[in-house]
Motif scaffolding. Structure first.
Motif: not given
Length: 781
Positions: A312-326, A330-339
């Protein structure tokens, strides 16, 4: 001293022996190499050829002294001497009688001792006890010979001719395979009767040991014979295969399977099962049908990623940027994945959660699962469950069926080659069941974090660990998902997009994507925001953006056609004026609220699978006999809501100057336009009650107002669902005021701020408050 033997004194040379015990009447040869022993032998040959032989206590001692050997030994007569190379003499001796050392009076140059020789009387032959003991010993010794096969059977003939008890006992003892210490114990028993009893006891023990040895030997021989037999048969099979032209392909295949199995770290029971399958395959003809079935099974087994995982790529900032980029919103889904990522960063042992994304079509449920996989650096696999009605699709078919294959889950894991992918079950609410089983029930084990670590496919028949998989499911509605299955999932509601959100998605994501797919550039095709808004409102009606994307694609294709027709064309502008040339006449119109109040007409709010919508409820009254007519494809729940509203109006008829016998003398017709579309649910209860009361009392209802809520017989207003979608539909239709149940106040947080600012929300708990807000009273009313 007992009467059955006596002693006499003898003075002869003494030789200590290493590891050998000699009995009277026993003829044996041994080698003598020690100087002292050779000199004792030479002295004996000068006298009467007699020598006293006794056993050393420790055979490792090279030069023994007095005390290093036993006191009891055997007087022997030297029969023959033969010199061997290396100063060694081989001597043949015969035992005469046992004797005990009285005194060793000479130690150099050899040992010489005074002995007490034991001499037996003939009276023992007549003793019946001794005779019986001799017979017992004879029978037991015969059994010993037969069981052990260590002694020649000829000795039995010799023993049969011996009637002297002492000689009989010594002959038997000499032919039993015993340790020197045990032989010495027998040698030291002077009384023949006691010696016979001791020999009998030792024989019984030895027979018992020999029986055990025999059993072990038989078992080991059987095992060895089985291995030899298998080896022989395998070699024969190889020879036959070579003759048939199959060479050693099968053998190589078997070796390859065994090598693969040895490299896998699997539970013992799994390893044993697969080993048996490989053994079965090795014994089968390669052309047999069963061999093909086993080979396919083993190929499927070894294709599974038993120990392979992606990191796993455990980089929260990178994950947030990828989800926002795509994805936009869908804030609830993104928040749950970051959690989930945050917890994984702290705890490596966390099981994969099971998320259920519920929302209308086209809002990005499927595509967000791909983004989750990308943000986690995991492989992505998708299985569509729409229309699946066979339980074997999930769990696989038994291998007894022709053409059996693993289920979709194991197949997908096999293809993705990792045991921790992001696994998407698309359209989980579209599964059905029939005589072939219930696939939803089969999914219970898959989607339970406590059970799926041992998921067993019917085809594989061995447990596979699914606990590391991140399961995501999608559904349009929760109503068709069985309750036990829903209980295992974490539901995340995804509502439809607002007009502003669609506009941003179209501008940022969809238009660039379609331009690229159709080979155009932003400089060539220009579409204004007003034009995109017109496309949203008049050419697409949906909660998501799927049709919106298709419509943009249609504009791009028309522009591409223009470019091909006119190669000098460098710019195409699409605006509200020329939009119809690209898309044709508008396909939809939104019902706009009327400003003027009307009697018997109320705007209601409805939730549909493609988002919210407004409903105009019309009431017609006429003379009759109290018949209630309901039209517009209304479901049972909606019809019951209308009847409940009627009963409530009867209870308050006097407050609104309504004839108390209206339910007997007037027919009431409730109609909801767009009759081709089925409608159901309790949320139109307050709307129908308000419309009926307006028609009966002739009091108009505000045209810029819409409402939703369930009604009870006592006039209570109960909460309903889909508030966000309903409010967005009201805003689109130009509504200014919305009446909502008091308990739906919590749902207002989900509504975008820019929409909230345009609307007035009236929260009510009973029908009196609804009527107070909705009815337009004048002085006459």
């Amino acid at each position: 001293m007992p009467k059955n033997y006596k002693t006499k004194t003898v003075d002869i040379p003494l030789i200590p022996l290493r590891g050998i015990s000699i009995f009277p009447y026993m003829v044996i040869h041994f080698d003598v190499g020690r100087e002292k022993s050779i000199m004792a032998l030479e002295e004996a040959m000068l006298e009467e050829q007699l020598v006293f032989l006794t056993t050393q206590m420790d055979p490792e001692i090279d030069i023994p002294v007095e005390g290093d050997f036993y006191n009891v030994g055997t007087i022997c007569k030297v029969k023959q001497m033969l010199k061997l190379p290396g100063n060694t003499i081989r001597v043949l001796v015969e035992g005469i009688s046992r004797a005990k050392i009285s005194e060793i009076y000479q130690t150099e140059p050899f040992f010489r001792a005074k002995l007490k020789e034991i001499v037996y009387s003939d009276v023992l032959k007549e003793d019946k006890d001794i005779d019986a003991t001799m017979r017992l010993v004879m029978d037991t010794f015969e059994e010993y010979v037969n069981v052990g096969n260590k002694v020649s059977g000829e000795i039995l003939v010799t023993l049969a001719d011996i009637d002297e008890p002492s000689r009989f006992a010594d002959t038997v003892a000499a032919n039993i395979v015993l340790k020197p210490v045990q032989k010495q114990q027998i040698l030291e028993v002077f009384d023949p009767k006691e010696r016979l009893e001791e020999i009998y006891r030792i024989l019984l023990e030895e027979i018992e040991v020999l029986e055990i040895e025999k059993k072990i030997n038989i078992r080991v021989k059987k095992q060895v014979n089985k291995i030899q037999k298998e080896y022989y048969l395998r070699e024969q099979m190889k020879a036959i295969q070579r003759e048939l032209g199959e060479d050693e392909v099968i053998a190589d295949e078997i070796d390859e399977y065994r090598e693969k199995l040895s490299k896998l770290k699997l539970p013992k029971e799994v390893t044993e099962k697969i080993s048996k399958e490989i053994d079965r395959l090795s014994r089968m003809s390669p052309s047999s049908a069963e061999g093909g079935v086993i080979r396919t099974y083993l190929d499927n087994f070894f294709a599974l990623p038993w120990g392979k995982e992606t990191k796993d790529k455990l980089d929260i900032k990178l994950a947030e940027s990828i989800l926002d980029e795509d994805h936009f919103g869908l804030e609830k889904v993104k928040e749950r994945i970051i959690e989930y990522l945050a917890v994984r960063t702290i705890s490596k042992s966390m099981k994969g959660p099971i998320l259920c994304l519920v929302g209308p079509p086209g809002v990005g449920k499927t595509s967000i699962a791909k983004s989750v996989a990308r943000s986690l650096n995991r492989k992505f696999v998708r299985v569509s469950l729409g229309g699946v009605r066979d339980e074997a699709e999930i769990r696989g078919h038994r291998r007894t069926y022709v053409g059996a294959i693993p289920g979709r889950i194991i197949n997908a894991i096999k293809e993705v080659k990792t045991k921790n992918p992001v696994f998407l079950f698309d359209e989980i609410d579209k599964m059905a069941s029939d005589f072939r089983g219930d696939p939803a029930s089969a999914m219970l084990e898959v989607l339970d974090p406590e059970q799926n670590k041992d998921f067993t496919d019917h085809y594989m028949e061995v447990p596979f660990d699914l606990s590391k998989v991140l399961f995501i499911t999608t559904a349009n509605s929760l109503s068709t998902i069985p309750r036990p299955l829903l209980d295992r999932m974490e539901v995340i509601q995804i509502s439809g997009y607002t007009e502003e959100e669609k506009l941003k998605i179209g501008r940022i994501y969809l238009l660039p994507k379609q331009l690229k797919e159709n080979g155009l550039t932003e400089d060539f095709l220009q579409i204004s925001d007003e034009t995109l808004r017109e496309v949203i409102n008049k050419y697409t009606r949906e909660s998501g953006v799927r049709n919106f994307e298709r419509t943009i694609g249609k504009i791009c294709r028309k522009a591409a056609k223009k470019k091909v027709e006119d190669k000098d064309l460098s710019l195409v502008r699409v605006n509200k004026q020329n939009l119809e040339k690209f898309l044709g006449k508008p396909m939809f119109r939104y019902q706009l609220a009327t400003e003027a109040p009307e009697v018997g007409t109320v705007t209601g709010l409805a939730w549909t699978a493609v988002g919210g919508d407004t409903l105009t409820i019309e009431i017609g009254t006429m003379k009759g006999n109290g018949k209630l007519e309901l039209t517009g494809q209304l479901g049972n729940v909606m019809k019951e809501s209308a009847r409940a509203g009627m009963s409530y109006i009867r209870s308050i008829s006097d407050k609104y100057n309504i004839d108390e016998n209206f339910y007997k003398e007037k027919d009431i017709h409730v109609h909801i336009p767009e009759g081709a579309i089925p409608k159901d649910g309790p949320s139109a209860g307050v709307t129908m009650a308000t419309a009926i009361l307006s028609a009966l009392s002739n009091i108009p209802v505000r045209g810029d107002l819409a409402m939703t809520g369930e009604i009870t017989l006592r006039g209570k207003v109960l909460p309903v669902g889909g508030i966000k979608e309903k409010v967005l539909a009201a805003n689109r239709a130009g509504i200014k005021t919305i009446i909502l149940p008091e308990e739906n106040k919590r749902d207002l947080d989900e509504i975008p701020e820019n929409v909230k600012k345009k609307l007035k929300f009236v929260l009510v708990s009973n029908m009196e408050q609804v009527l107070e807000e909705a009815l337009v009273r004048n002085e006459e009313n």
